[in-house]
Design a protein around this motif. Structure first.
Motif, PDB file in Angstrom:
ATOM      1  N   GLU A  16       0.825  -1.215   0.000  1.00 13.88           N
ATOM      2  CA  GLU A  16       0.000   0.000   0.000  1.00 13.88           C
ATOM      3  C   GLU A  16       0.855   1.259   0.000  1.00 13.88           C
ATOM      4  O   GLU A  16       0.551   2.221  -0.697  1.00 13.88           O
ATOM      5  CB  GLU A  16      -0.940  -0.025   1.223  1.00 13.88           C
ATOM      6  CG  GLU A  16      -1.847   1.187   1.326  1.00 13.88           C
ATOM      7  CD  GLU A  16      -1.207   2.417   1.961  1.00 13.88           C
ATOM      8  OE1 GLU A  16      -1.630   3.549   1.634  1.00 13.88           O
ATOM      9  OE2 GLU A  16      -0.265   2.255   2.779  1.00 13.88           O
ATOM     10  N   VAL A  17       1.931   1.289   0.772  1.00 12.18           N
ATOM     11  CA  VAL A  17       2.743   2.502   0.872  1.00 12.18           C
ATOM     12  C   VAL A  17       3.390   2.861  -0.472  1.00 12.18           C
ATOM     13  O   VAL A  17       3.507   4.034  -0.814  1.00 12.18           O
ATOM     14  CB  VAL A  17       3.790   2.381   2.007  1.00 12.18           C
ATOM     15  CG1 VAL A  17       4.884   1.370   1.666  1.00 12.18           C
ATOM     16  CG2 VAL A  17       4.377   3.732   2.347  1.00 12.18           C
ATOM     17  N   THR A  38      10.004   7.234   5.564  1.00 13.67           N
ATOM     18  CA  THR A  38      10.465   7.346   6.947  1.00 13.67           C
ATOM     19  C   THR A  38      11.129   8.708   7.107  1.00 13.67           C
ATOM     20  O   THR A  38      11.521   9.351   6.122  1.00 13.67           O
ATOM     21  CB  THR A  38      11.502   6.256   7.305  1.00 13.67           C
ATOM     22  OG1 THR A  38      12.692   6.468   6.530  1.00 13.67           O
ATOM     23  CG2 THR A  38      10.961   4.847   7.071  1.00 13.67           C
ATOM     24  N   ARG A  39      11.293   9.135   8.347  1.00 14.62           N
ATOM     25  CA  ARG A  39      11.931  10.431   8.604  1.00 14.62           C
ATOM     26  C   ARG A  39      13.388  10.446   8.138  1.00 14.62           C
ATOM     27  O   ARG A  39      13.928  11.472   7.757  1.00 14.62           O
ATOM     28  CB  ARG A  39      11.850  10.740  10.100  1.00 14.62           C
ATOM     29  CG  ARG A  39      11.927  12.212  10.373  1.00 14.62           C
ATOM     30  CD  ARG A  39      11.797  12.629  11.815  1.00 14.62           C
ATOM     31  NE  ARG A  39      11.497  11.590  12.774  1.00 14.62           N
ATOM     32  CZ  ARG A  39      10.427  11.574  13.560  1.00 14.62           C
ATOM     33  NH1 ARG A  39       9.551  12.540  13.489  1.00 14.62           N
ATOM     34  NH2 ARG A  39      10.246  10.609  14.425  1.00 14.62           N
ATOM     35  N   GLU A  40      14.035   9.268   8.138  1.00  9.92           N
ATOM     36  CA  GLU A  40      15.449   9.170   7.750  1.00  9.92           C
ATOM     37  C   GLU A  40      15.617   8.672   6.321  1.00  9.92           C
ATOM     38  O   GLU A  40      16.692   8.200   5.945  1.00  9.92           O
ATOM     39  CB  GLU A  40      16.201   8.205   8.676  1.00  9.92           C
ATOM     40  CG  GLU A  40      16.047   8.467  10.146  1.00  9.92           C
ATOM     41  CD  GLU A  40      14.725   7.940  10.716  1.00  9.92           C
ATOM     42  OE1 GLU A  40      14.137   7.008  10.136  1.00  9.92           O
ATOM     43  OE2 GLU A  40      14.267   8.491  11.725  1.00  9.92           O
ATOM     44  N   ALA A  41      14.589   8.744   5.519  1.00 15.24           N
ATOM     45  CA  ALA A  41      14.612   8.173   4.170  1.00 15.24           C
ATOM     46  C   ALA A  41      15.686   8.798   3.291  1.00 15.24           C
ATOM     47  O   ALA A  41      16.104   9.943   3.502  1.00 15.24           O
ATOM     48  CB  ALA A  41      13.245   8.344   3.510  1.00 15.24           C
ATOM     49  N   THR A  42      16.096   8.021   2.290  1.00 13.83           N
ATOM     50  CA  THR A  42      17.039   8.478   1.279  1.00 13.83           C
ATOM     51  C   THR A  42      16.448   8.194  -0.093  1.00 13.83           C
ATOM     52  O   THR A  42      15.915   7.115  -0.325  1.00 13.83           O
ATOM     53  CB  THR A  42      18.389   7.729   1.408  1.00 13.83           C
ATOM     54  OG1 THR A  42      18.925   7.961   2.696  1.00 13.83           O
ATOM     55  CG2 THR A  42      19.375   8.181   0.355  1.00 13.83           C
ATOM     56  N   THR A  82      11.681  -6.963   1.974  1.00 22.56           N
ATOM     57  CA  THR A  82      11.494  -5.520   2.124  1.00 22.56           C
ATOM     58  C   THR A  82      11.816  -4.730   0.860  1.00 22.56           C
ATOM     59  O   THR A  82      11.784  -3.508   0.879  1.00 22.56           O
ATOM     60  CB  THR A  82      12.381  -4.965   3.259  1.00 22.56           C
ATOM     61  OG1 THR A  82      13.758  -5.205   2.928  1.00 22.56           O
ATOM     62  CG2 THR A  82      12.036  -5.608   4.593  1.00 22.56           C
ATOM     63  N   ARG A  83      12.122  -5.408  -0.238  1.00 23.42           N
ATOM     64  CA  ARG A  83      12.540  -4.687  -1.448  1.00 23.42           C
ATOM     65  C   ARG A  83      11.626  -5.004  -2.632  1.00 23.42           C
ATOM     66  O   ARG A  83      11.296  -6.159  -2.884  1.00 23.42           O
ATOM     67  CB  ARG A  83      13.978  -5.045  -1.799  1.00 23.42           C
ATOM     68  CG  ARG A  83      14.970  -4.475  -0.809  1.00 23.42           C
ATOM     69  CD  ARG A  83      16.398  -4.785  -1.238  1.00 23.42           C
ATOM     70  NE  ARG A  83      17.343  -4.066  -0.419  1.00 23.42           N
ATOM     71  CZ  ARG A  83      17.788  -4.497   0.745  1.00 23.42           C
ATOM     72  NH1 ARG A  83      17.369  -5.632   1.236  1.00 23.42           N
ATOM     73  NH2 ARG A  83      18.666  -3.788   1.427  1.00 23.42           N
ATOM     74  N   TYR A  84      11.285  -3.934  -3.334  1.00 27.20           N
ATOM     75  CA  TYR A  84      10.394  -4.029  -4.489  1.00 27.20           C
ATOM     76  C   TYR A  84      10.950  -3.166  -5.605  1.00 27.20           C
ATOM     77  O   TYR A  84      11.589  -2.146  -5.358  1.00 27.20           O
ATOM     78  CB  TYR A  84       8.989  -3.514  -4.141  1.00 27.20           C
ATOM     79  CG  TYR A  84       8.301  -4.340  -3.091  1.00 27.20           C
ATOM     80  CD1 TYR A  84       7.383  -5.328  -3.453  1.00 27.20           C
ATOM     81  CD2 TYR A  84       8.565  -4.144  -1.741  1.00 27.20           C
ATOM     82  CE1 TYR A  84       6.761  -6.096  -2.485  1.00 27.20           C
ATOM     83  CE2 TYR A  84       7.934  -4.914  -0.771  1.00 27.20           C
ATOM     84  CZ  TYR A  84       7.032  -5.887  -1.152  1.00 27.20           C
ATOM     85  OH  TYR A  84       6.421  -6.645  -0.191  1.00 27.20           O
ATOM     86  N   GLY A 110       6.759  -0.393   7.408  1.00 21.53           N
ATOM     87  CA  GLY A 110       5.613   0.001   6.605  1.00 21.53           C
ATOM     88  C   GLY A 110       5.773   1.293   5.828  1.00 21.53           C
ATOM     89  O   GLY A 110       4.808   1.796   5.250  1.00 21.53           O
ATOM     90  N   LEU A 111       6.986   1.853   5.806  1.00 21.00           N
ATOM     91  CA  LEU A 111       7.249   3.094   5.065  1.00 21.00           C
ATOM     92  C   LEU A 111       8.462   2.904   4.159  1.00 21.00           C
ATOM     93  O   LEU A 111       9.232   1.958   4.318  1.00 21.00           O
ATOM     94  CB  LEU A 111       7.502   4.250   6.035  1.00 21.00           C
ATOM     95  CG  LEU A 111       6.316   4.686   6.899  1.00 21.00           C
ATOM     96  CD1 LEU A 111       6.769   5.686   7.946  1.00 21.00           C
ATOM     97  CD2 LEU A 111       5.198   5.262   6.036  1.00 21.00           C
ATOM     98  N   ILE A 112       8.647   3.839   3.236  1.00 24.53           N
ATOM     99  CA  ILE A 112       9.788   3.786   2.313  1.00 24.53           C
ATOM    100  C   ILE A 112      11.012   4.357   3.017  1.00 24.53           C
ATOM    101  O   ILE A 112      11.024   5.520   3.420  1.00 24.53           O
ATOM    102  CB  ILE A 112       9.487   4.577   1.027  1.00 24.53           C
ATOM    103  CG1 ILE A 112       8.262   3.989   0.324  1.00 24.53           C
ATOM    104  CG2 ILE A 112      10.709   4.583   0.107  1.00 24.53           C
ATOM    105  CD1 ILE A 112       7.677   4.899  -0.754  1.00 24.53           C
ATOM    106  N   GLU A 113      12.037   3.530   3.150  1.00 22.98           N
ATOM    107  CA  GLU A 113      13.287   3.960   3.771  1.00 22.98           C
ATOM    108  C   GLU A 113      14.297   4.406   2.717  1.00 22.98           C
ATOM    109  O   GLU A 113      15.125   5.290   2.940  1.00 22.98           O
ATOM    110  CB  GLU A 113      13.879   2.817   4.593  1.00 22.98           C
ATOM    111  CG  GLU A 113      15.196   3.172   5.257  1.00 22.98           C
ATOM    112  CD  GLU A 113      15.703   2.059   6.136  1.00 22.98           C
ATOM    113  OE1 GLU A 113      15.966   2.343   7.316  1.00 22.98           O
ATOM    114  OE2 GLU A 113      15.821   0.916   5.665  1.00 22.98           O
ATOM    115  N   ARG A 114      14.218   3.785   1.524  1.00 20.54           N
ATOM    116  CA  ARG A 114      15.172   4.097   0.463  1.00 20.54           C
ATOM    117  C   ARG A 114      14.467   3.912  -0.868  1.00 20.54           C
ATOM    118  O   ARG A 114      13.727   2.962  -1.077  1.00 20.54           O
ATOM    119  CB  ARG A 114      16.364   3.144   0.579  1.00 20.54           C
ATOM    120  CG  ARG A 114      17.462   3.372  -0.432  1.00 20.54           C
ATOM    121  CD  ARG A 114      18.617   2.421  -0.117  1.00 20.54           C
ATOM    122  NE  ARG A 114      19.629   2.419  -1.154  1.00 20.54           N
ATOM    123  CZ  ARG A 114      20.639   3.259  -1.213  1.00 20.54           C
ATOM    124  NH1 ARG A 114      20.780   4.182  -0.279  1.00 20.54           N
ATOM    125  NH2 ARG A 114      21.523   3.196  -2.183  1.00 20.54           N
TER     126      ARG A 114
END
Length: 119
Positions: A16-17, A38-42, A82-84, A110-114
């Motif tokens: 979903e995210v 995420t707050r620390e996303a790249t 965790t990768r798509y 549940g959020l995009i980190e990278r």
């Protein structure tokens, strides 16, 4: 099939995210798109790295206005837990006029980190 083999997914089986981000990005809805990270996303796009939500927000705003283009999801794949990868075809008034890009997502909680975007 082994668990570590990439699995081809249909676009509607993406988490979903990722769907939320892609839909908001396509609609130039930066406020909604940024909530997927995420707050620390790249984000890595076109050789540049954007390393926090404020610089990602600036990148989203700029990419929404720099060129006019259409974007179509042409494929989706889950490479591990965790990768798509979501493959898109873009056409527009950018140099070259047409390109296929791979959006490589890594999720955390549940959020995009990278997110890495490359041909």
């Amino acid at each position: 099939m082994h668990d570590n083999q990439p699995r081809t997914s249909t676009p509607d089986t993406l988490p979903e995210v990722i769907i939320r981000y892609l839909t908001a990005h396509r609609a130039h809805d930066t406020a909604s798109a940024i909530t997927a990270f995420t707050r620390e996303a790249t984000v890595i796009d076109d050789g540049n790295t954007y390393a926090d939500t404020e610089t990602i927000r600036e990148w989203l705003d700029r990419s929404a206005t720099e060129f006019t283009y259409t974007i179509h999801l042409t494929g989706a794949q889950q490479t591990d837990a965790t990768r798509y990868i979501a493959t898109h075809h873009l056409e527009g008034n950018f140099p070259g006029g047409s390109i296929d890009l791979r959006y490589q997502f890594t999720l955390r909680d549940g959020l995009i980190e990278r997110l890495v975007i490359e041909p």
